[in-house]
Design a protein around this motif. Structure first.
Motif, PDB file in Angstrom:
ATOM      1  N   GLN A  49       0.825  -1.215   0.000  1.00 29.24           N
ATOM      2  CA  GLN A  49       0.000   0.000   0.000  1.00 29.24           C
ATOM      3  C   GLN A  49       0.855   1.258   0.000  1.00 29.24           C
ATOM      4  OE1 GLN A  49      -3.346   0.416   2.715  1.00 29.24           O
ATOM      5  NE2 GLN A  49      -3.442  -1.803   3.018  1.00 29.24           N
ATOM      6  N   MET A  50       1.848   1.273   0.897  1.00 26.48           N
ATOM      7  CA  MET A  50       2.705   2.447   1.028  1.00 26.48           C
ATOM      8  C   MET A  50       3.565   2.671  -0.212  1.00 26.48           C
ATOM      9  SD  MET A  50       1.946   3.854   3.900  1.00 26.48           S
ATOM     10  CE  MET A  50       0.247   3.333   3.609  1.00 26.48           C
ATOM     11  N   TYR A  51       3.991   1.602  -0.840  1.00 23.05           N
ATOM     12  CA  TYR A  51       4.813   1.701  -2.059  1.00 23.05           C
ATOM     13  C   TYR A  51       4.013   2.351  -3.185  1.00 23.05           C
ATOM     14  CZ  TYR A  51       7.805   0.252  -5.973  1.00 23.05           C
ATOM     15  OH  TYR A  51       8.603   0.236  -7.088  1.00 23.05           O
ATOM     16  N   TYR A  52       2.793   1.869  -3.366  1.00 22.88           N
ATOM     17  CA  TYR A  52       1.975   2.398  -4.447  1.00 22.88           C
ATOM     18  C   TYR A  52       1.469   3.811  -4.152  1.00 22.88           C
ATOM     19  CZ  TYR A  52       2.166  -2.281  -6.433  1.00 22.88           C
ATOM     20  OH  TYR A  52       2.615  -3.469  -6.959  1.00 22.88           O
ATOM     21  N   ARG A  53       1.543   4.229  -2.887  1.00 18.17           N
ATOM     22  CA  ARG A  53       1.186   5.608  -2.529  1.00 18.17           C
ATOM     23  C   ARG A  53       2.405   6.536  -2.615  1.00 18.17           C
ATOM     24  NH1 ARG A  53      -2.542   4.873   2.940  1.00 18.17           N
ATOM     25  NH2 ARG A  53      -4.120   3.481   2.025  1.00 18.17           N
ATOM     26  N   GLY A  54       3.546   5.976  -2.971  1.00 14.85           N
ATOM     27  CA  GLY A  54       4.744   6.790  -3.132  1.00 14.85           C
ATOM     28  C   GLY A  54       5.493   7.080  -1.850  1.00 14.85           C
ATOM     29  N   LYS A  55       5.249   6.283  -0.801  1.00 11.33           N
ATOM     30  CA  LYS A  55       5.938   6.488   0.469  1.00 11.33           C
ATOM     31  C   LYS A  55       7.262   5.711   0.534  1.00 11.33           C
ATOM     32  CE  LYS A  55       2.610   9.006   2.129  1.00 11.33           C
ATOM     33  NZ  LYS A  55       2.811  10.470   2.325  1.00 11.33           N
ATOM     34  N   MET A  56       7.427   4.743  -0.353  1.00 12.86           N
ATOM     35  CA  MET A  56       8.663   3.951  -0.431  1.00 12.86           C
ATOM     36  C   MET A  56       9.218   4.066  -1.836  1.00 12.86           C
ATOM     37  SD  MET A  56       7.586   0.431   1.498  1.00 12.86           S
ATOM     38  CE  MET A  56       6.794   0.464   3.100  1.00 12.86           C
ATOM     39  N   PHE A  57      10.543   3.963  -1.929  1.00 16.78           N
ATOM     40  CA  PHE A  57      11.179   4.124  -3.226  1.00 16.78           C
ATOM     41  C   PHE A  57      12.155   2.973  -3.477  1.00 16.78           C
ATOM     42  CE2 PHE A  57      10.127   8.199  -1.343  1.00 16.78           C
ATOM     43  CZ  PHE A  57       9.353   8.770  -2.341  1.00 16.78           C
ATOM     44  N   GLY A  58      12.574   2.842  -4.718  1.00 14.81           N
ATOM     45  CA  GLY A  58      13.496   1.769  -5.065  1.00 14.81           C
ATOM     46  C   GLY A  58      12.761   0.449  -5.219  1.00 14.81           C
ATOM     47  N   PHE A  59      13.502  -0.625  -5.097  1.00 13.68           N
ATOM     48  CA  PHE A  59      12.908  -1.961  -5.227  1.00 13.68           C
ATOM     49  C   PHE A  59      12.449  -2.478  -3.868  1.00 13.68           C
ATOM     50  CE2 PHE A  59      15.500  -1.832  -9.098  1.00 13.68           C
ATOM     51  CZ  PHE A  59      14.581  -2.290 -10.023  1.00 13.68           C
ATOM     52  N   VAL A  60      11.281  -3.065  -3.845  1.00 11.53           N
ATOM     53  CA  VAL A  60      10.731  -3.661  -2.625  1.00 11.53           C
ATOM     54  C   VAL A  60      10.252  -5.066  -2.971  1.00 11.53           C
ATOM     55  CG1 VAL A  60       8.983  -3.487  -0.823  1.00 11.53           C
ATOM     56  CG2 VAL A  60      10.018  -1.401  -1.749  1.00 11.53           C
ATOM     57  N   HIS A  61      10.868  -6.065  -2.350  1.00 10.90           N
ATOM     58  CA  HIS A  61      10.539  -7.465  -2.611  1.00 10.90           C
ATOM     59  C   HIS A  61       9.783  -8.024  -1.413  1.00 10.90           C
ATOM     60  CE1 HIS A  61      14.253  -6.385  -4.745  1.00 10.90           C
ATOM     61  NE2 HIS A  61      13.865  -7.222  -5.692  1.00 10.90           N
ATOM     62  N   LEU A  62       8.557  -8.462  -1.641  1.00 14.73           N
ATOM     63  CA  LEU A  62       7.710  -8.905  -0.534  1.00 14.73           C
ATOM     64  C   LEU A  62       7.748 -10.424  -0.353  1.00 14.73           C
ATOM     65  CD1 LEU A  62       4.646  -6.515  -0.833  1.00 14.73           C
ATOM     66  CD2 LEU A  62       6.825  -6.196   0.360  1.00 14.73           C
ATOM     67  N   TYR A  63       7.334 -10.852   0.838  1.00 13.17           N
ATOM     68  CA  TYR A  63       7.520 -12.224   1.316  1.00 13.17           C
ATOM     69  C   TYR A  63       6.216 -13.010   1.369  1.00 13.17           C
ATOM     70  CZ  TYR A  63      10.031 -15.628   4.339  1.00 13.17           C
ATOM     71  OH  TYR A  63      10.640 -16.744   4.866  1.00 13.17           O
ATOM     72  N   ASN A  64       5.117 -12.407   0.923  1.00 16.47           N
ATOM     73  CA  ASN A  64       3.797 -13.050   1.034  1.00 16.47           C
ATOM     74  C   ASN A  64       3.812 -14.483   0.522  1.00 16.47           C
ATOM     75  OD1 ASN A  64       3.512 -10.097   0.839  1.00 16.47           O
ATOM     76  ND2 ASN A  64       1.335 -10.507   1.068  1.00 16.47           N
ATOM     77  N   GLY A  65       3.330 -15.421   1.348  1.00 14.86           N
ATOM     78  CA  GLY A  65       3.270 -16.827   0.974  1.00 14.86           C
ATOM     79  C   GLY A  65       4.350 -17.666   1.619  1.00 14.86           C
ATOM     80  N   GLN A  66       5.446 -17.023   2.041  1.00 14.42           N
ATOM     81  CA  GLN A  66       6.585 -17.761   2.574  1.00 14.42           C
ATOM     82  C   GLN A  66       6.704 -17.656   4.101  1.00 14.42           C
ATOM     83  OE1 GLN A  66       9.138 -16.489  -1.411  1.00 14.42           O
ATOM     84  NE2 GLN A  66      10.264 -16.869   0.461  1.00 14.42           N
ATOM     85  N   GLU A  67       5.683 -17.113   4.753  1.00 16.77           N
ATOM     86  CA  GLU A  67       5.759 -16.809   6.193  1.00 16.77           C
ATOM     87  C   GLU A  67       6.060 -18.025   7.056  1.00 16.77           C
ATOM     88  OE1 GLU A  67       2.968 -13.829   4.228  1.00 16.77           O
ATOM     89  OE2 GLU A  67       3.155 -16.021   4.241  1.00 16.77           O
ATOM     90  N   ALA A  68       5.589 -19.191   6.654  1.00 14.76           N
ATOM     91  CA  ALA A  68       5.787 -20.392   7.472  1.00 14.76           C
ATOM     92  C   ALA A  68       7.268 -20.727   7.629  1.00 14.76           C
ATOM     93  CB  ALA A  68       5.052 -21.583   6.857  1.00 14.76           C
TER      94      ALA A  68
END
Length: 350
Positions: A49-68
């Motif tokens: 959410q914050m990335y698409y609102r322009g609050k974060m910059f650069g590359f952001v790699h998310l972990y969704n699905g791998q939490e276990a």
């Protein structure tokens, strides 16, 4: 052309029954595992959410699905143990105990971030929590983790430290296992019987390259045989199966018997990064893995076996959501790094 062979993943229920006796886990641990996985998922969703609102910059790699994988391994460690991550590092840091507000502030590039706003998404670091950082290039963290595990042996054997060995856990993806650092460090870890656990988060894709197309030996855990350490394959969508395997590996490392290689079969639910349109993976494949969501599966298991009251689960979910919102508020209200301190932290200060 020869036909490519695809790896078959055992169904969740079958592999879990083989690997772990779930009835041995206390209700308090069950709730703590669920809470930690929720923290990782809600945090990453907020990052998007914050990335698409322009609050974060650069590359952001998310972990969704791998939490276990993160929860199943890291929550077994002591505070003195070490964790070394990759560029997909936010959730590993959270599981190790780094407060979400400091991770979020780092992603916002703020002075209050755990890396003082200088690292961003791919370089989360916390000396206080023995979290050795995320690394922007694959394979970079493996030699660092090896060094951390070596110092534990050195303290015991050379400096006569009588305490138990500290364990180092090194996370990396399936694509990394085709790199030289992986093989070199496996060899050294066995040679010196280092207290290190190599955790391969095999999410089936190395950016846009399907795993089975990028290696002549898709079963990564079998590569351990060449160096003489245990290689174990586990369902990376089942937190209790992961925990069972990791518990044995940690005990082995701490007792001085050496390293273990764990291959966790998992899947990332989002694209390689938030800038990736994720058009290379088929919808059929995504849906098959989404149906095995580790958090939903674990919650179903808890409810089915009446391990935790539904009201407590709901309260926990709300508590984690509030924690994440507080982290965003903290990051938004934090100050930017001062321009005249741009070169600070490049070198050791007196």
């Amino acid at each position: 052309m020869c036909k490519e062979k695809k790896k078959t993943v055992l169904p969740l229920t079958i592999l879990s029954n083989v690997i772990s006796n779930k009835n041995d886990i206390s209700k308090d641990i069950i709730l703590s595992l669920y809470k930690d996985m929720l923290l990782g998922r809600y945090f990453e969703d907020m990052c998007a959410q914050m990335y698409y609102r322009g609050k974060m910059f650069g590359f952001v790699h998310l972990y969704n699905g791998q939490e276990a994988v993160s929860t199943g391994v890291i929550k077994l460690l002591n505070s003195e143990d070490y964790v070394c991550s990759t560029y997909r590092d936010h959730v590993h840091a959270l599981s190790k105990g780094v407060h979400p507000q400091y991770v979020m502030a780092e992603l916002f590039g703020k002075e209050t971030g755990c890396s003082k706003g200088r690292g961003g998404s791919m370089h989360i670091f916390s000396a206080k929590h023995n979290f050795l950082g995320g690394f922007a290039f694959i394979g970079e963290g493996i030699p660092i983790a090896l060094g951390a595990s070596f110092q534990s042996i050195y303290r015991k054997q050379i400096l006569n430290n009588n305490s138990l060995l500290n364990v180092t856990v090194c996370f990396f993806g399936d694509g990394t296992t085709n790199n030289g650092q992986f093989f070199e460090c496996l060899n050294m870890s066995v040679l010196w019987k280092l207290p290190i656990i190599f955790v391969v988060e095999n999410n089936q894709w190395a950016i846009g390259m399907a795993h089975h197309r990028s290696t002549s030996s898709p079963e990564i855990h079998k590569k351990a045989q060449a160096f003489g350490l245990p290689g174990i394959e586990v369902d990376g969508m089942d937190v209790l199966a992961i925990r069972s395997v990791a518990n044995k590996a940690i005990a082995r490392a701490r007792s001085g018997k050496g390293p273990t290689l764990i291959e966790a079969l998992t899947y990332r639910f989002r694209g390689h990064s938030l800038a990736d349109p994720d058009e290379l993976r088929s919808m059929q494949e995504k849906k098959a893995w989404l149906a095995r969501d580790p958090i939903k599966s674990f919650k179903s298991y808890i409810i089915r076996n009446q391990l935790v009251d539904l009201n407590i689960l709901s309260t926990t979910e709300l508590e984690v959501q509030k924690n994440i919102q507080h982290s965003v508020d903290f990051a938004l209200s934090s100050s930017e790094p001062k321009l005249d301190e741009l070169k600070r932290y490049l070198f050791v200060e007196n």
